[in-house]
Design a protein around this motif. Structure first.
Motif, PDB file in Angstrom:
ATOM      1  N   CYS A 281       3.985  -1.250  -6.500  1.00 51.93           N
ATOM      2  CA  CYS A 281       3.263  -1.779  -5.215  1.00 51.93           C
ATOM      3  C   CYS A 281       4.408  -2.098  -4.798  1.00 51.93           C
ATOM      4  O   CYS A 281       4.933  -3.338  -5.695  1.00 51.93           O
ATOM      5  CB  CYS A 281       2.096  -1.640  -5.115  1.00 51.93           C
TER       6      CYS A 281
ATOM      7  N   THR B 181       2.804   2.548  -4.124  1.00 53.25           N
ATOM      8  CA  THR B 181       2.731   2.255  -2.981  1.00 53.25           C
ATOM      9  C   THR B 181       2.833   1.193  -2.030  1.00 53.25           C
ATOM     10  O   THR B 181       3.690   0.316  -3.170  1.00 53.25           O
ATOM     11  CB  THR B 181       0.948   1.123  -3.777  1.00 53.25           C
TER      12      THR B 181
ATOM     13  N   PRO C 211       4.881   8.000  -1.809  1.00 50.18           N
ATOM     14  CA  PRO C 211       4.137   6.698  -2.595  1.00 50.18           C
ATOM     15  C   PRO C 211       2.738   6.749  -1.413  1.00 50.18           C
ATOM     16  O   PRO C 211       2.747   7.126  -0.295  1.00 50.18           O
ATOM     17  CB  PRO C 211       4.770   5.795  -2.059  1.00 50.18           C
ATOM     18  N   ARG C 212       1.518   6.458  -1.871  1.00 43.89           N
ATOM     19  CA  ARG C 212       0.259   5.549  -1.231  1.00 43.89           C
ATOM     20  C   ARG C 212       0.893   4.843  -0.155  1.00 43.89           C
ATOM     21  O   ARG C 212       1.355   3.485  -0.571  1.00 43.89           O
ATOM     22  CB  ARG C 212      -0.957   5.569  -2.514  1.00 43.89           C
TER      23      ARG C 212
ATOM     24  N   ILE D 159      -0.712   1.990   2.782  1.00 46.22           N
ATOM     25  CA  ILE D 159      -1.770   1.403   3.355  1.00 46.22           C
ATOM     26  C   ILE D 159      -1.449   0.113   4.355  1.00 46.22           C
ATOM     27  O   ILE D 159      -0.585  -0.405   3.889  1.00 46.22           O
ATOM     28  CB  ILE D 159      -2.634   0.306   2.400  1.00 46.22           C
TER      29      ILE D 159
ATOM     30  N   GLU E 118      -3.565   5.472   5.047  1.00 45.88           N
ATOM     31  CA  GLU E 118      -4.708   4.974   4.263  1.00 45.88           C
ATOM     32  C   GLU E 118      -4.660   3.469   5.588  1.00 45.88           C
ATOM     33  O   GLU E 118      -4.145   2.193   5.014  1.00 45.88           O
ATOM     34  CB  GLU E 118      -4.735   3.948   3.534  1.00 45.88           C
TER      35      GLU E 118
ATOM     36  N   VAL F 179      -5.556  -1.263  -6.772  1.00 48.56           N
ATOM     37  CA  VAL F 179      -4.319  -1.589  -6.122  1.00 48.56           C
ATOM     38  C   VAL F 179      -3.242  -2.376  -8.068  1.00 48.56           C
ATOM     39  O   VAL F 179      -4.034  -3.277  -8.253  1.00 48.56           O
ATOM     40  CB  VAL F 179      -3.315  -2.088  -4.862  1.00 48.56           C
TER      41      VAL F 179
END
Length: 255
Positions: free
Chosen positions: A27, A50, A73-74, A76, A88, A98
């Motif tokens: 991340c 992430t 990636p995710r 946020i 998100e 995470v």
């Protein structure tokens, strides 16, 4: 085991990289530039799973498009539609998992109106504070009011003293020079400056700090202390913590 590594970017940004030793997926926090992140990942044989975003400024979001295209990636981040690529969107009190850790989202307006931070109460506690709380300083007020920023810093001041503070910029020495003027006679500030000078001479980051350390050296968290209030009063502050903070922030802007 969760590790946090700084990836330097631009002249003074840190893109924080979080990694669990059991996974090759990592991340990153606030990738303003994709290039140093890609270089790091390729060298270490890692992939990006992430991205956490604290606010909309380009030096925190500029690498998003390229990293999304390359790694999917995710992502946020805050409820700000001007930040493209977030899938998100989170707000105050939301919880996200995470790298195996549960993080709480804190809304902290002041530097910008959309600013959030990410805090996990694990061992040790970790705070990714973006541009709200720096070591020995705080962010400029680009969009929010002094009252909002003071309130945001007060929220962070309630976190555990052992919390590690991962701010987004290497501003510590400049902040400590101001802290010597704003909090004269504070021996902890002098000691911190000496420690940070040695770190920078060795090309090491001055971060992370701890919240306990910031309570001792950061004038923006010490607006109730007599020495700070006296120094601010010489620059026009009245006798309230908010007035002291407001004066300190304006003073620092032109220091």
């Amino acid at each position: 085991m969760l590790s946090v590594t700084p990836i330097p970017a631009f002249s003074d940004n840190y893109i924080w990289l979080l990694r669990q030793d059991t996974s090759d997926s990592v991340c990153v926090v606030d990738p303003g530039d994709a290039a140093p992140v890609i270089e790091w990942l390729e060298r270490e044989g890692l992939t990006l799973g992430t991205i956490l975003i604290t606010h909309h400024h380009p030096d925190h979001t500029g690498g998003l498009a390229e990293l999304i295209q390359r790694y999917s990636p995710r992502v946020i981040g805050p409820h700000n539609p001007s930040i493209t690529g977030i899938d998100e969107r989170v707000g105050d009190g939301d919880e996200i998992r995470v790298m195996g850790r549960l993080f709480e989202v804190l809304e902290l307006p002041g530097h910008t109106l959309d600013h959030i931070a990410f805090f996990t109460a694990g061992i040790p506690p970790l705070l990714f504070s973006g541009d709200v709380l720096f070591s020995a300083g705080c962010g400029r007020l680009f969009e929010g009011s002094p009252e909002q920023m003071h309130q945001s810093l007060s929220r962070l001041d309630n976190l555990p003293e052992e919390a590690l503070v991962f701010a987004a910029h290497e501003y510590t020495l400049a902040n400590l020079r101001f802290a010597k003027a704003a909090d004269p006679g504070n021996k902890d500030v002098i000691e911190a400056e000496n420690e940070c000078l040695r770190a920078r001479e060795l090309e090491r980051p001055t971060l992370p700090s701890t919240l306990g350390r910031e309570r001792r050296i950061n004038p923006f968290l010490r607006c109730g202390e007599e020495g700070v209030r006296r120094a601010a009063a010489e620059h026009g502050a009245t006798d309230t913590e908010l007035a002291t903070f407001t004066t300190l922030r304006a003073w620092k802007d032109s220091f």
